[in-house]
Design an enzyme around this catalytic site. Sequence first.
Site, short mmCIF file in Angstrom:
data_model
loop_
_atom_site.label_atom_id
_atom_site.label_comp_id
_atom_site.label_asym_id
_atom_site.label_seq_id
_atom_site.Cartn_x
_atom_site.Cartn_y
_atom_site.Cartn_z
N GLY A 201 0.84 -1.21 0.00
CA GLY A 201 0.00 0.00 0.00
C GLY A 201 0.87 1.25 0.00
CG ASP B 68 -2.15 -0.42 8.01
OD1 ASP B 68 -3.09 0.38 7.84
OD2 ASP B 68 -2.00 -1.45 7.32
CE LYS C 113 -21.54 15.14 27.11
NZ LYS C 113 -20.80 16.38 27.13
O1 F6P Z 1 -1.72 -1.50 4.52
C1 F6P Z 1 -2.28 -0.30 4.18
C2 F6P Z 1 -3.76 -0.40 3.93
O2 F6P Z 1 -4.22 0.88 3.57
C3 F6P Z 1 -4.60 -1.01 5.04
O3 F6P Z 1 -4.90 -0.10 6.08
C4 F6P Z 1 -5.81 -1.46 4.29
O4 F6P Z 1 -6.48 -2.48 5.00
C5 F6P Z 1 -5.22 -1.95 3.00
O5 F6P Z 1 -4.01 -1.26 2.83
C6 F6P Z 1 -6.08 -1.74 1.79
O6 F6P Z 1 -5.46 -2.32 0.71
P1 F6P Z 1 -5.84 -2.04 -0.81
O7 F6P Z 1 -5.46 -0.64 -1.12
O8 F6P Z 1 -5.01 -3.03 -1.57
O9 F6P Z 1 -7.31 -2.24 -0.92
#
Ligand code: F6P
Length: 318
Positions: free
Chosen positions: A11, A127, A213
């Site tokens: 990612g 993450d 609230k």
């Molecule tokens: O690892 C980074 C991340 O953005 C995660 O938080 C998320 O679950 C995943 O990648 C999403 O992956 P993709 O972009 O392949 O759908």
Amino acid sequence: IKRIGVLTSGGDAPGMNSAIRAIVRFGISKGIEVIGIERGYQGLIEEEFRVLHKDDVSEIVQRGGTILRTARSEEFKEEEGQRRAIENLKKHGIDGLIVIGGEGSLKGAYDLFKKGVNVVGIPGSIDNDIWGTDFSIGFDTACNNVIDAINKIRDTAAAHERTFVIEVMGRECGFIAFTSGLVSGADIILIPEVPIDFPYITEKLKERQRKNKKHNIIVVAEGVGSAYFIGKQIEDRLGISTRIVVLGHIQRGGSPSVFDRSIATFMGVDAVKRLLAGESGVMIGWQNNSPVSVPLEEVVKNKKRVSPELYWEVESLW
Ligand code: F6P
């Protein structure tokens, strides 16, 4: 070492471009040629290489994403893919490799190291789930994106006296939800590390009703389960009007924060320095406001997650 390769994998994370820029410019200043490998390990297998000059990394620090593009390569997980990758490194005279990416990508870097490649990793993932570093590149920007969205949602939540369930990224790890929820004043935070049942949620919301609230912000990490399901349960159990927002990939984009640009830059410089000094099989982590070298073996063996103790300690804040 005369020629090093750099790739971004998995990612994308805002700030990766700052790391690439630092690697290229610092490398060139040390008399090294820097080869950009496109589309992560997939480009390494398919020989998508280009020389990166000083000017090729102009005007990129402010951009999210990665100019080298990225991929999640299934082929590289196989022996044959790794064999071809190593063959291509040899063919192009690349005697050092810098891998910028998350958990899976650093595992790939460790595999290459075990097969004799000189490799240094840099943690890049929104993450923040990479062991051996206080922060990974992209986490700060992603959290800023999330709190920006929550601030906006709060306006309309208050106006309509509604409950919002906001789903953020994090399949196995709740750092984004925990950190952005905490600093944006969320009323309930749900993360994979801390199993929580519906009675807890409804009790919390009832308590808030008793305090008069009228609106609620619930932040949930995607790994906990669908925000739609959670929202429906709240509506059914409490009869309150609920809306769902899944933030999705908006979290991963945008201009990187000062913090992400800064750690990425120093990690990039340190990665080149250490490769040239003969270090290999390590990741450049960020600890105590400085880059540090951590063995990739430890990085891939350990998991970094939100501490449930810390979660419960600050639970009184929401
Ligand atoms: O690892 C980074 C991340 O953005 C995660 O938080 C998320 O679950 C995943 O990648 C999403 O992956 P993709 O972009 O392949 O759908």
